[in-house]
Design a protein around this motif. Structure first.
Motif: not given
Length: 206
Positions: A85-86, A92-97, A138-143, A76-78
């Motif tokens: 990208l940045e 995405g990273v902020g949400y996870t942390l 997941m991230l590779d498929a998304y990217a 959702r964040e992505l």
């Protein structure tokens, strides 16, 4: 009948995992026993062993379930920053942390590890599954879909870097979730666009 049995089994597994989650969050993983999980879930120990087989299997299932929730939130964040990208990596990273800070299970695992009990922590760090393999796939498929201008090698390196750095910062935070997310995103963007500029001429990595 087969569908009914599958539904009952799925409910049983969720019941067990909910019970294990509560116990781990309250008392930690190291002292957790199969008998306690069975009592909390309202089933017999034999039923518990028939379904999961071992405490380690329950640990794996617990982490896998948490990971699935994390990945849905990350997507959702992505999606909210799909064109950059940045910015997407920061979100995405902020949400996870932040979720790791707030999540009772993760907090319990990390506190236990700092006290020398790190059995469940291994699912986040030394064991390639479920965290690394699932998250990277997941991230590779998304990217591939979201950033097709990133070449395959750079994409693979960027995906592995962002996953491993994020897990590292979950286990041993060195800054606020916001600052860590910005740093990890910056590193990821530089790996994805090693020349500092996207193929379309737009600057990305700074």
């Amino acid at each position: 009948m087969t569908r009914f049995r599958e539904s009952v089994r799925s409910l049983l597994r969720e019941q067990v995992l909910d019970a294990a989650y509560r116990l781990v969050a309250a008392d930690g993983w190291g002292v957790l026993r199969m008998a306690a999980i069975a009592r909390a879930a309202g089933i017999s120990r034999q039923t518990l062993y028939n379904e999961f087989g071992s405490k380690e299997a329950i640990g794996n299932a617990l982490i896998q379930r948490e990971l699935e929730g994390f990945l849905l939130g990350i997507q959702r964040e992505l999606d909210a920053h799909r064109g950059e990208l940045e910015a997407a990596a920061v979100a995405g990273v902020g949400y996870t942390l932040q979720q790791a800070v707030d999540n009772p299970l993760i907090k319990s695992v990390l506190l236990a590890a700092r006290g020398g009990e790190d059995d469940l922590l291994a699912y986040l760090t030394t064991r390639p599954e479920p965290v690394f393999g699932t998250a990277m796939a997941m991230l590779d498929a998304y990217a591939i879909e979201a950033w097709p201008d990133v070449d395959e090698e750079s994409r693979g390196l960027a995906v592995e870097t962002i996953v491993r750095l994020t897990v590292s910062h979950i286990v041993q935070p060195v800054a606020s979730p916001e600052e860590s997310a910005r740093r990890i995103a910056r590193i990821t963007a530089r790996i994805a666009y090693p020349g500092g500029v996207r193929p379309d001429g737009r600057g990305e990595a700074r």
